[in-house]
Design a protein around this motif. Structure first.
Motif, PDB file in Angstrom:
ATOM      1  N   HIS A  20      -0.684 -29.137  20.058  1.00  0.00           N
ATOM      2  CA  HIS A  20       0.542 -29.538  19.364  1.00  0.00           C
ATOM      3  C   HIS A  20       1.368 -30.504  20.212  1.00  0.00           C
ATOM      4  O   HIS A  20       1.966 -31.441  19.683  1.00  0.00           O
ATOM      5  N   GLU A  21       1.389 -30.296  21.522  1.00  0.00           N
ATOM      6  CA  GLU A  21       2.129 -31.191  22.417  1.00  0.00           C
ATOM      7  C   GLU A  21       1.544 -32.602  22.439  1.00  0.00           C
ATOM      8  O   GLU A  21       2.230 -33.549  22.801  1.00  0.00           O
ATOM      9  N   GLN A  22       0.304 -32.755  22.036  1.00  0.00           N
ATOM     10  CA  GLN A  22      -0.372 -34.055  22.060  1.00  0.00           C
ATOM     11  C   GLN A  22      -0.273 -34.836  20.750  1.00  0.00           C
ATOM     12  O   GLN A  22      -0.794 -35.948  20.651  1.00  0.00           O
ATOM     13  N   LEU A  23       0.402 -34.277  19.762  1.00  0.00           N
ATOM     14  CA  LEU A  23       0.459 -34.921  18.447  1.00  0.00           C
ATOM     15  C   LEU A  23       0.988 -36.349  18.489  1.00  0.00           C
ATOM     16  O   LEU A  23       0.466 -37.219  17.795  1.00  0.00           O
ATOM     17  N   THR A  24       1.996 -36.593  19.289  1.00  0.00           N
ATOM     18  CA  THR A  24       2.569 -37.943  19.305  1.00  0.00           C
ATOM     19  C   THR A  24       1.654 -38.947  20.009  1.00  0.00           C
ATOM     20  O   THR A  24       1.709 -40.135  19.722  1.00  0.00           O
ATOM     21  N   ARG A  25       0.807 -38.472  20.888  1.00  0.00           N
ATOM     22  CA  ARG A  25      -0.120 -39.359  21.605  1.00  0.00           C
ATOM     23  C   ARG A  25      -1.430 -39.546  20.862  1.00  0.00           C
ATOM     24  O   ARG A  25      -2.129 -40.526  21.071  1.00  0.00           O
ATOM     25  N   HIS A  26      -1.779 -38.568  20.055  1.00  0.00           N
ATOM     26  CA  HIS A  26      -3.059 -38.595  19.335  1.00  0.00           C
ATOM     27  C   HIS A  26      -2.797 -38.236  17.876  1.00  0.00           C
ATOM     28  O   HIS A  26      -2.985 -37.100  17.461  1.00  0.00           O
ATOM     29  N   MET A  27      -2.389 -39.217  17.110  1.00  0.00           N
ATOM     30  CA  MET A  27      -1.980 -38.987  15.729  1.00  0.00           C
ATOM     31  C   MET A  27      -3.103 -38.411  14.856  1.00  0.00           C
ATOM     32  O   MET A  27      -2.828 -37.755  13.855  1.00  0.00           O
ATOM     33  N   ALA A  28      -4.356 -38.603  15.245  1.00  0.00           N
ATOM     34  CA  ALA A  28      -5.472 -38.051  14.475  1.00  0.00           C
ATOM     35  C   ALA A  28      -5.409 -36.525  14.421  1.00  0.00           C
ATOM     36  O   ALA A  28      -5.946 -35.910  13.495  1.00  0.00           O
ATOM     37  N   LEU A  29      -4.736 -35.918  15.393  1.00  0.00           N
ATOM     38  CA  LEU A  29      -4.587 -34.465  15.382  1.00  0.00           C
ATOM     39  C   LEU A  29      -3.795 -33.978  14.176  1.00  0.00           C
ATOM     40  O   LEU A  29      -3.969 -32.836  13.737  1.00  0.00           O
TER      41      LEU A  29
END
Length: 66
Positions: A20-29
């Motif tokens: 969830h913390e990576q959502l802004t860096r990896h929009m595919a998530l």
């Protein structure tokens, strides 16, 4: 292969939080079925523990607990 509900809860919480913390860096998530399934499972467990998952503070505190 195990289903998600067979893994330790603490492990599932950690993995969900990290993803969830990576959502802004990896929009595919955002479209990840795995992340959605994991969130749904965790929300069911949190609700069973008496957490109102619609309240961010309660949800976040439950995710952070061991």
């Amino acid at each position: 292969m195990k289903s998600l509900d067979q893994y330790p809860l603490a492990e599932l919480k950690l993995i969900y939080t990290l993803l969830h913390e990576q959502l802004t860096r990896h929009m595919a998530l955002m479209d990840s079925e795995l992340l959605q399934d994991l969130q749904g499972l965790l929300q069911k467990r949190a609700t069973a523990d008496g957490v109102d998952v619609s309240l961010h503070a309660q949800w976040a505190a439950w995710l952070a607990s061991a």
